[in-house]
Design an enzyme around this catalytic site. Structure first.
Site, PDB file in Angstrom:
ATOM      1  N   GLU A 170      77.661 100.176 -20.574  1.00 58.75           N
ATOM      2  CA  GLU A 170      76.521 101.084 -20.796  1.00 58.75           C
ATOM      3  C   GLU A 170      75.759 101.440 -19.522  1.00 58.75           C
ATOM      4  O   GLU A 170      74.534 101.329 -19.459  1.00 58.75           O
ATOM      5  CB  GLU A 170      75.567 100.458 -21.825  1.00 58.75           C
ATOM      6  CG  GLU A 170      76.255 100.158 -23.140  1.00 58.75           C
ATOM      7  CD  GLU A 170      75.355  99.441 -24.143  1.00 58.75           C
ATOM      8  OE1 GLU A 170      74.189  99.154 -23.810  1.00 58.75           O
ATOM      9  OE2 GLU A 170      75.835  99.163 -25.263  1.00 58.75           O
ATOM     10  N   ASN A 212      82.900 100.175 -20.661  1.00 60.57           N
ATOM     11  CA  ASN A 212      82.586 100.284 -22.093  1.00 60.57           C
ATOM     12  C   ASN A 212      81.241 100.991 -22.282  1.00 60.57           C
ATOM     13  O   ASN A 212      80.273 100.679 -21.585  1.00 60.57           O
ATOM     14  CB  ASN A 212      82.500  98.852 -22.668  1.00 60.57           C
ATOM     15  CG  ASN A 212      82.439  98.806 -24.170  1.00 60.57           C
ATOM     16  OD1 ASN A 212      83.284  99.395 -24.840  1.00 60.57           O
ATOM     17  ND2 ASN A 212      81.457  98.112 -24.720  1.00 60.57           N
ATOM     18  N   HIS A 249      79.731 103.676 -32.333  1.00 62.48           N
ATOM     19  CA  HIS A 249      78.737 103.388 -33.373  1.00 62.48           C
ATOM     20  C   HIS A 249      78.331 104.746 -33.966  1.00 62.48           C
ATOM     21  O   HIS A 249      77.479 105.439 -33.414  1.00 62.48           O
ATOM     22  CB  HIS A 249      77.508 102.701 -32.772  1.00 62.48           C
ATOM     23  CG  HIS A 249      77.787 101.339 -32.224  1.00 62.48           C
ATOM     24  ND1 HIS A 249      78.124 100.266 -33.028  1.00 62.48           N
ATOM     25  CD2 HIS A 249      77.765 100.858 -30.960  1.00 62.48           C
ATOM     26  CE1 HIS A 249      78.296  99.183 -32.266  1.00 62.48           C
ATOM     27  NE2 HIS A 249      78.079  99.518 -31.013  1.00 62.48           N
ATOM     28  N   GLU A 278      83.645  98.961 -30.730  1.00 59.78           N
ATOM     29  CA  GLU A 278      82.527  98.443 -31.532  1.00 59.78           C
ATOM     30  C   GLU A 278      82.312  99.311 -32.769  1.00 59.78           C
ATOM     31  O   GLU A 278      81.182  99.621 -33.146  1.00 59.78           O
ATOM     32  CB  GLU A 278      81.240  98.398 -30.690  1.00 59.78           C
ATOM     33  CG  GLU A 278      81.361  97.558 -29.444  1.00 59.78           C
ATOM     34  CD  GLU A 278      80.074  97.461 -28.639  1.00 59.78           C
ATOM     35  OE1 GLU A 278      78.992  97.795 -29.174  1.00 59.78           O
ATOM     36  OE2 GLU A 278      80.136  97.039 -27.473  1.00 59.78           O
ATOM     37  N   ASP A 280      81.502 101.054 -36.024  1.00 59.30           N
ATOM     38  CA  ASP A 280      80.827 100.987 -37.318  1.00 59.30           C
ATOM     39  C   ASP A 280      80.358 102.390 -37.653  1.00 59.30           C
ATOM     40  O   ASP A 280      80.151 103.226 -36.763  1.00 59.30           O
ATOM     41  CB  ASP A 280      79.693  99.947 -37.371  1.00 59.30           C
ATOM     42  CG  ASP A 280      78.736 100.012 -36.202  1.00 59.30           C
ATOM     43  OD1 ASP A 280      78.607 101.089 -35.581  1.00 59.30           O
ATOM     44  OD2 ASP A 280      78.086  98.992 -35.911  1.00 59.30           O
TER      45      ASP A 280
HETATM   46  O1  G3I Z   1      69.950  84.045 -32.176  1.00 54.58           O
HETATM   47  C1  G3I Z   1      68.571  84.452 -32.054  1.00 54.58           C
HETATM   48  C2  G3I Z   1      67.725  83.704 -33.043  1.00 54.58           C
HETATM   49  O2  G3I Z   1      67.754  82.329 -32.729  1.00 54.58           O
HETATM   50  C3  G3I Z   1      66.321  84.261 -32.994  1.00 54.58           C
HETATM   51  O3  G3I Z   1      65.567  83.655 -33.972  1.00 54.58           O
HETATM   52  C4  G3I Z   1      66.309  85.750 -33.217  1.00 54.58           C
HETATM   53  C5  G3I Z   1      64.935  86.356 -33.070  1.00 54.58           C
HETATM   54  O4  G3I Z   1      64.991  87.730 -32.793  1.00 54.58           O
HETATM   55  O5  G3I Z   1      67.167  86.361 -32.247  1.00 54.58           O
HETATM   56  C6  G3I Z   1      68.478  85.933 -32.309  1.00 54.58           C
HETATM   57  O6  G3I Z   1      69.227  86.589 -31.324  1.00 54.58           O
HETATM   58  C7  G3I Z   1      69.539  87.945 -31.590  1.00 54.58           C
HETATM   59  C8  G3I Z   1      71.039  88.109 -31.465  1.00 54.58           C
HETATM   60  O7  G3I Z   1      71.382  89.460 -31.624  1.00 54.58           O
HETATM   61  C9  G3I Z   1      71.807  87.283 -32.482  1.00 54.58           C
HETATM   62  O8  G3I Z   1      71.544  87.732 -33.767  1.00 54.58           O
HETATM   63  C10 G3I Z   1      68.837  88.819 -30.598  1.00 54.58           C
HETATM   64  O9  G3I Z   1      67.429  88.760 -30.820  1.00 54.58           O
HETATM   65  C11 G3I Z   1      69.310  90.232 -30.725  1.00 54.58           C
HETATM   66  O10 G3I Z   1      68.768  91.012 -29.658  1.00 54.58           O
HETATM   67  C12 G3I Z   1      70.807  90.293 -30.635  1.00 54.58           C
HETATM   68  O11 G3I Z   1      71.207  91.619 -30.880  1.00 54.58           O
HETATM   69  C13 G3I Z   1      72.486  91.945 -30.385  1.00 54.58           C
HETATM   70  C14 G3I Z   1      72.379  93.168 -29.492  1.00 54.58           C
HETATM   71  O12 G3I Z   1      73.659  93.542 -29.072  1.00 54.58           O
HETATM   72  C15 G3I Z   1      71.524  92.901 -28.282  1.00 54.58           C
HETATM   73  O13 G3I Z   1      71.559  93.949 -27.402  1.00 54.58           O
HETATM   74  C16 G3I Z   1      73.385  92.221 -31.573  1.00 54.58           C
HETATM   75  O14 G3I Z   1      73.629  91.014 -32.295  1.00 54.58           O
HETATM   76  C17 G3I Z   1      74.726  92.776 -31.080  1.00 54.58           C
HETATM   77  O15 G3I Z   1      75.471  93.219 -32.179  1.00 54.58           O
HETATM   78  C18 G3I Z   1      74.473  93.936 -30.153  1.00 54.58           C
HETATM   79  O16 G3I Z   1      75.707  94.374 -29.668  1.00 54.58           O
HETATM   80  C19 G3I Z   1      75.657  95.518 -28.821  1.00 54.58           C
HETATM   81  C20 G3I Z   1      76.799  95.393 -27.857  1.00 54.58           C
HETATM   82  O17 G3I Z   1      76.726  94.188 -27.160  1.00 54.58           O
HETATM   83  C21 G3I Z   1      76.830  96.561 -26.887  1.00 54.58           C
HETATM   84  N1  G3I Z   1      76.848  97.824 -27.599  1.00 54.58           N
HETATM   85  C22 G3I Z   1      75.785  97.974 -28.565  1.00 54.58           C
HETATM   86  C23 G3I Z   1      75.785  96.840 -29.577  1.00 54.58           C
HETATM   87  C24 G3I Z   1      74.752  97.058 -30.613  1.00 54.58           C
HETATM   88  O18 G3I Z   1      73.469  96.995 -30.059  1.00 54.58           O
END
Ligand code: G3I
Length: 455
Positions: A170, A212, A249, A278, A280
């Site tokens: 990105e 990516n 996405h 990715e 969806d």
């Molecule tokens: O695990 C913690 C948890 O302990 C805590 O209580 C909670 C509070 O917010 O956060 C949890 O972590 C989160 C994590 O996902 C696991 O669920 C983070 O806050 C959250 O920011 C994180 O989001 C991820 C996101 O990337 C961050 O940028 C998504 O799961 C993930 O699917 C997403 O993936 C990205 C790709 O890497 C790049 N392309 C876009 C895609 C979607 O945003």
């Protein structure tokens, strides 16, 4: 073309007739080169098996925290043959303090996948987002060094276990500017992306190195063109880039468009692989999922598709119900559409290849029978299918000829010897037919079945 293990060493019905034709017309075939043998594999019944029969993988993002959920792992293990850690390989996860690396959650996913014959995509080595606080506050040459060290350390740690890395994620702005994203990494100098790729290549020379991004699906968009121009520039200057990941996405603001196939094929024409990394789709339209699969199958260098989660409840956009399984783990209409598209996909327009030249061999004994058949063949790889009779709990040993490498398997649990050339495939309850993809690496010798034994 068929080879049999134990007992009858000759093919019987259709294959024997084909062999006779080949013998009778040997001179003609030699002159014309039997370029493409139609696939003989039956339609697969899972996403991974069906994709593998088309020479592709079908993967999913996996969260380590969900590996203790039996409903989740049942679907994962049954349907997918590639995984991408959803968050566990990101910078904040792998280097939470500078110089202190943490691989536990990532290794959990890698071990789960590899012990079941699934390949792993690494995501991601350099990104403006999900940086640990120490990196977020850095700049200039210190940040550049820290970033390169991170790339080197992580890619080295997972060397040989990750087939493709999203080296940089990105790095371009949304909108019409076509500019680089104004991040702390970008401010270290415009060459930060190529520096990251060079460091990754040095750390893991065998991994495919990908750029990516999202919103790069529409061929007419400025961001798509900007990434395209960067990849073209990299290829012209020898920057080590092997692939481009299209996150895909799709939603109401960023919908699937029919020129997606043009985007994939245009990038592939630059000499890189393309991967849907990715996927969806808001609302999980079956027709749109089908189109994405058909587009990938139509582009020879589209290696595979990864959906960004298994069940809707696993999605980062759960409220959009964008995935192939509902929150209870049941298949949705989109799943059926994807499976059907994989099984009926268009034939890739690959260059012709030379057929194998090694005659069938009679392997040593065993207490069941394993018959190897040639299946679909592409410009760089070919599929083989092995049918076992005489036992349900079979173990079949197959050898490929170096520098060939098995890149994908389905309907069995594989292990390899230390050379990586001898595969021991064990039944996994998926029936008596298993298959595998062999990267030819210039050698088209047919794999040899060495033994079939009852476990
Ligand atoms: O695990 C913690 C948890 O302990 C805590 O209580 C909670 C509070 O917010 O956060 C949890 O972590 C989160 C994590 O996902 C696991 O669920 C983070 O806050 C959250 O920011 C994180 O989001 C991820 C996101 O990337 C961050 O940028 C998504 O799961 C993930 O699917 C997403 O993936 C990205 C790709 O890497 C790049 N392309 C876009 C895609 C979607 O945003």
């Amino acid at each position: 073309m068929t080879e049999r293990c134990q007992g009858d060493t000759r093919p019987r019905t259709g294959p024997r007739a084909r062999t006779a034709i080949v013998l009778a017309a040997a001179a003609l075939l030699a002159a014309t080169s039997a370029a493409f043998l139609p696939g003989t594999a039956s339609a697969g019944t899972t996403l991974g098996a069906s994709a593998a029969e088309k020479g592709r993988y079908f993967g999913t993002a996996v969260a380590a925290s969900r590996l203790s959920d039996g409903n989740y792992t049942t679907i994962l293990n049954r349907e997918f043959n590639s995984v991408t850690p959803e968050n566990e390989m990101k910078i904040d996860a792998t280097e939470p303090q500078q110089g202190r690396f943490s691989y536990g959650a990532a290794e959990q996913i890698v071990n789960h996948a590899r012990s079941r014959g699934m390949s792993v995509r690494g995501h991601t080595l350099a990104w403006h987002s999900q940086q640990p606080p120490w990196m977020e506050s850095m700049s200039g040459s210190a940040l550049r060094s820290a970033m390169l060290n991170h790339v080197t350390q992580v890619a080295t740690h997972f060397r040989g276990q990750v087939v493709a890395w999203d080296v940089v994620n990105e790095a371009f702005e949304d909108g019409t500017s076509g500019a680089r994203r104004n991040s702390n990494l970008q401010r270290t100098g415009n060459d930060w992306i190529e520096a990251a790729f060079r460091a990754a290549r040095a750390a893991d020379p065998n991994a495919k190195l990908c750029y990516n991004d999202y919103n790069t699906d529409n061929w007419t968009h400025a961001k798509t063109q900007a990434v395209y121009n960067m990849v073209r520039d990299f290829k012209s200057r020898g920057v080590p880039i092997d692939c481009v990941g299209f996150q895909s996405h799709f939603n109401n603001d960023s919908p699937y468009v029919s020129n997606y196939r043009t985007t994939l094929s245009s990038f592939a024409a630059l000499g890189v692989d393309v991967q849907v990394t990715e996927l969806d789709i808001q609302g999980a339209s079956a027709a749109t999922y089908r189109s994405v699969v058909e587009d990938c199958l139509a582009v020879a260098r589209c290696n595979g598709i990864t959906v960004w989660g298994i069940r809707d409840s696993d999605s980062w956009r759960a409220s959009q119900t964008p995935l192939l399984f509902n929150s209870s783990g049941q298949k949705k209409a989109a799943y059926d559409a994807v499976l059907a598209a994989l099984n009926n996909g268009t034939t890739p327009t690959d260059p012709p290849t030379t057929p194998p030249t090694t005659p069938p061999t009679t392997p040593p004994g065993g207490s069941c029978t394993a018959t190897l058949q040639d299946s679909t063949r592409w410009g760089d790889r070919f599929n083989s299918q092995v049918t076992v009779s005489g036992a349900s709990n079979w173990t079949v040993v197959v050898a490929v000829t170096p520098p060939q490498k098995v890149s994908n398997t389905w309907n069995g649990t594989p292990t390899w010897d230390s050379s990586g050339n001898v595969m021991t495939m064990r039944s996994n309850g998926s029936g008596n037919v298993f298959g595998f993809t062999t990267m030819a690496n210039g050698t088209w010798t047919r794999p040899v079945v060495r033994s079939c034994t009852v476990s």
